[in-house]
Write an enzyme that holds these catalytic residues in place. Structure first.
Site, PDB file in Angstrom:
ATOM      1  N   CYS A 147       0.835  -1.206   0.000  1.00 57.88           N
ATOM      2  CA  CYS A 147       0.000   0.000   0.000  1.00 57.88           C
ATOM      3  C   CYS A 147       0.870   1.256   0.000  1.00 57.88           C
ATOM      4  O   CYS A 147       2.090   1.195   0.084  1.00 57.88           O
ATOM      5  CB  CYS A 147      -0.904   0.002   1.224  1.00 57.88           C
ATOM      6  N   ALA A 153       3.072   1.624   2.950  1.00 65.02           N
ATOM      7  CA  ALA A 153       4.246   0.743   2.855  1.00 65.02           C
ATOM      8  C   ALA A 153       5.329   1.403   2.008  1.00 65.02           C
ATOM      9  O   ALA A 153       6.518   1.351   2.344  1.00 65.02           O
ATOM     10  CB  ALA A 153       3.859  -0.606   2.247  1.00 65.02           C
ATOM     11  N   ARG A 158      12.217  -5.607   6.260  1.00 62.06           N
ATOM     12  CA  ARG A 158      12.871  -5.369   4.972  1.00 62.06           C
ATOM     13  C   ARG A 158      14.388  -5.525   5.068  1.00 62.06           C
ATOM     14  O   ARG A 158      15.082  -5.506   4.092  1.00 62.06           O
ATOM     15  CB  ARG A 158      12.483  -3.977   4.472  1.00 62.06           C
ATOM     16  N   HIS A 182       6.009   6.248  -2.411  1.00 66.30           N
ATOM     17  CA  HIS A 182       7.356   6.706  -2.758  1.00 66.30           C
ATOM     18  C   HIS A 182       7.311   8.193  -3.099  1.00 66.30           C
ATOM     19  O   HIS A 182       8.127   8.974  -2.658  1.00 66.30           O
ATOM     20  CB  HIS A 182       7.888   5.978  -4.007  1.00 66.30           C
TER      21      HIS A 182
HETATM   22  S1  CFN Z   1       9.071  -0.641  -3.057  1.00 70.54           S
HETATM   23 FE1  CFN Z   1      11.023  -0.663  -4.149  1.00 70.54          FE
HETATM   24  S2  CFN Z   1      12.616   0.635  -3.470  1.00 70.54           S
HETATM   25  S3  CFN Z   1      11.063  -0.602  -6.317  1.00 70.54           S
HETATM   26 FE2  CFN Z   1      12.267  -2.295  -5.631  1.00 70.54          FE
HETATM   27  S4  CFN Z   1      14.314  -1.645  -5.487  1.00 70.54           S
HETATM   28 FE3  CFN Z   1      11.326  -4.156  -4.249  1.00 70.54          FE
HETATM   29  S5  CFN Z   1       9.231  -4.326  -3.651  1.00 70.54           S
HETATM   30 MO1  CFN Z   1      10.452  -4.985  -1.841  1.00 70.54          MO
HETATM   31  S6  CFN Z   1      10.760  -3.026  -0.759  1.00 70.54           S
HETATM   32 FE4  CFN Z   1      12.427  -3.222  -2.179  1.00 70.54          FE
HETATM   33 FE5  CFN Z   1      13.389  -1.381  -3.563  1.00 70.54          FE
HETATM   34 FE6  CFN Z   1      12.966   0.096  -5.565  1.00 70.54          FE
HETATM   35 FE7  CFN Z   1      10.088  -2.532  -2.788  1.00 70.54          FE
HETATM   36  S7  CFN Z   1      14.356  -2.270  -1.812  1.00 70.54           S
HETATM   37  S8  CFN Z   1      12.497  -5.264  -2.843  1.00 70.54           S
HETATM   38  S9  CFN Z   1      11.862  -4.282  -6.428  1.00 70.54           S
HETATM   39  N1  CFN Z   1      11.738  -2.384  -3.787  1.00 70.54           N
END
Ligand code: CFN
Length: 541
Positions: A55, A58, A89, A190
């Site tokens: 969401c 998150a 995470r 984000h």
């Molecule tokens: S929200 Fe992002 S911030 S988009 Fe990526 S690399 Fe994943 S889903 Mo999990 S939390 Fe994680 Fe990053 Fe960018 Fe999320 S560190 S693995 S593919 N990710």
């Protein structure tokens, strides 16, 4: 491995017509002859489907804000929202560069614990009281307050409470209106986090540029399993100074002074492109997409950075570091490559990793046959190009005065990417140097599948039909595969391992992947399709 249309048809068959029509737009079987095929992305999940998405809260709290180590982040909402975004995470932080060292809070969880009376009568007072208590007990440098769904629904004014608290305590108390229901996924979160950090933190420091240094920021790197430490090690070895990381192992002080950098390196474009663009506009700092996952990708990224500096010393030192690291890690990777070569994988991660790991898997001789993002936008699938160009001023300094500006033509086109025709897109592709081009689609082989917002049912169906050797996903979907006897690895938190970035990371990953596929445990599981003949005729069991 080319995937037959029948596999797709079978998968889509049980859907009602409307759902089938919707899902078809989110699935592309790559046909190189068709140019860049379009995929639908960043739209609402069909209600009722078990999505793997997260969401808005998150994306804001868990992803971008959470890793900042010396800010206390309060979740204003139910305890469950805070609990499930706490620590899972594996974004690591060290205390030794913070004074006093106990001022790091990643291991703690702060929440207003909204109860029914708070929903009825409002939670603003509770939040204000909690901020007072937090200041009294911990004396933090700054506080973040993140909203959850009920806060927006009952109308608590986060901005008013935090503004008052900020004046009262003389520290920044920042409000993030990131109610979970906003947008269609964590992607909206984000963006909200990017805006608040840009408005209130980045650029508020008073550090001065030292002209003898080449300073970079690492954007979109969250130090999962220690990734950013490994990337920083390599960059420091070459001679760059890393001012700040957004937001892995980051501190407020570092972030405040990120505006003095010469160049922003963007690792995860999806979660941080907003800040990269805003910093370019506000401070003239150019940005470059990089990928430190996989030896070949790292080499290319390091060379790209050196080229952007235009400095002979960096160019030479880059080659030295590459040669030294390759001599060290390639024999180890080669050892595991013997196990991995020829194996197939699925990769479903959030918004950039499915693409980043394509490179590392290729280093190991593995092919990604089905890949997808949970919440990426079309530019992540198709690619988006920014080429910084450099104006050198060789007379005045060793390190040229940087006035790096993206090629205005390409840049404009890349920004308008979402609306351009296939012909135009192909034309841009043909002009962009190979490898500078970043996106999932260009790196897939013909006949392989790209799926947006792949749901539980589709993942299960594809595993059953295509029987990959390895399934890369998250904490929820990995068990779909494991129960079917297919080894699965988390690419979000790396299960309990890492780092996977950088040269050391590539070795760790090769070992973990080879171990996953060779462990005898999988022999003890009978996958459902082998049991089906014993069933009572319900083939969908
Ligand atoms: S929200 Fe992002 S911030 S988009 Fe990526 S690399 Fe994943 S889903 Mo999990 S939390 Fe994680 Fe990053 Fe960018 Fe999320 S560190 S693995 S593919 N990710």
């Amino acid at each position: 491995m080319a995937i037959n249309q029948e596999v797709l048809d079978e998968m889509l068959l049980p859907y009602p017509d409307k759902v089938k029509k919707n899902r078809t737009k989110h699935i592309v079987r790559k046909n190189p002859e068709e140019g860049c095929q379009q995929i639908e992305a960043n739209t609402r999940t069909v209600p009722g489907i078990i999505s793997q998405r997260g969401c808005c809260y998150a994306g804001c709290k868990g992803v971008v804000i959470g890793p900042i180590k010396d800010m206390i982040t309060i979740t204003h909402g139910p305890v469950g929202c805070a609990y499930y975004s706490w620590g899972t995470r594996r974004n690591k932080a060290r205390a030794d560069d913070i004074t006093p060292p106990e001022h790091i809070y990643g291991a703690m969880c702060f929440v207003t614990d909204m109860q029914e009376p708070d929903i009825v009568f409002g939670g603003e007072k509770k939040l204000a009281k909690m901020i007072d208590e937090v200041v009294e007990m911990f004396h933090p440098r700054a506080i973040n307050v993140c909203a959850t769904c009920p806060i927006g629904l009952i109308g608590d004014d986060l901005g008013a409470v935090t503004k008052k608290a900020s004046e009262k305590h003389g520290i920044p108390v920042l409000a993030y209106n990131c109610e979970g229901y906003k947008g269609v996924s964590q992607s909206a979160g984000h963006h909200i986090a990017n805006n608040v950090l840009m408005e209130n933190v980045i650029g508020s420091g008073d550090a001065e540029k030292n002209p003898s240094e080449f300073v970079v920021n690492l954007l979109g790197e969250y130090n999962i399993g220690g990734d950013s430490w490994e990337i920083e090690r390599i960059l420091n070895d070459i001679g760059y100074r890393v001012q700040g990381v957004l937001t892995g192992d980051s501190s407020v002080e570092e972030m405040k002074n990120m505006h003095i950098a010469n160049l922003n390196l963007v690792m995860c474009h999806r979660s941080i492109n907003y800040i990269a663009e805003m910093m370019e506009e506000k401070y003239g700092i150019p940005w470059l997409k990089i990928n430190f996952i996989g030896v070949e990708a790292i080499k290319k990224s390091l060379r790209d950075i050196a080229q952007v500096t235009g400095d002979e010393t960096f160019i030479r030192k880059t080659e030295e570091v590459i040669a030294r690291e390759e001599a060290r890690v390639l024999p180890v990777i080669e050892h595991f490559r013997k196990i991995c070569t020829g194996k197939t994988a699925f990769a479903f991660v959030g918004g950039s990793r499915s693409h980043h790991y394509q490179y590392l898997l290729r280093d190991l001789g593995m092919e990604v046959v089905v890949a997808g993002y949970e919440f990426a936008h079309r530019d992540d699938y198709e690619g988006r190009q920014v080429i910084p160009t450099i104006k050198t001023d060789a007379d005045s300094k060793n390190i040229p005065e940087l006035d790096i500006k993206p090629d205005p033509e390409l840049y404009k086109e890349a920004h308008e990417h979402l609306n351009i025709t296939k012909e135009k897109f192909d034309e841009i592709c043909s002009r962009v140097p190979l490898g500078n081009y970043e996106g999932m689609y260009p790196d897939m082989n013909g006949g392989t599948l790209m799926i947006d917002d792949c749901n539980h049912y589709e993942a299960e169906q594809l595993v059953k039909d295509l029987k990959p050797d390895l399934f890369f996903a998250g904490v929820r979907d990995k068990y779909i595969a494991q129960k079917m006897g297919v080894p699965a690895k988390q690419l979000h938190s790396y299960d309990y391992s890492g780092p996977y970035a950088g040269f050391n990371g590539a070795m760790n990953f090769a070992r973990d992947v080879a171990n996953a596929m060779t462990t005898p445990a999988w022999k003890f599981i009978t996958p459902p399709w082998e049991k089906e003949s014993e069933n009572t005729g319900d083939t969908n069991a």
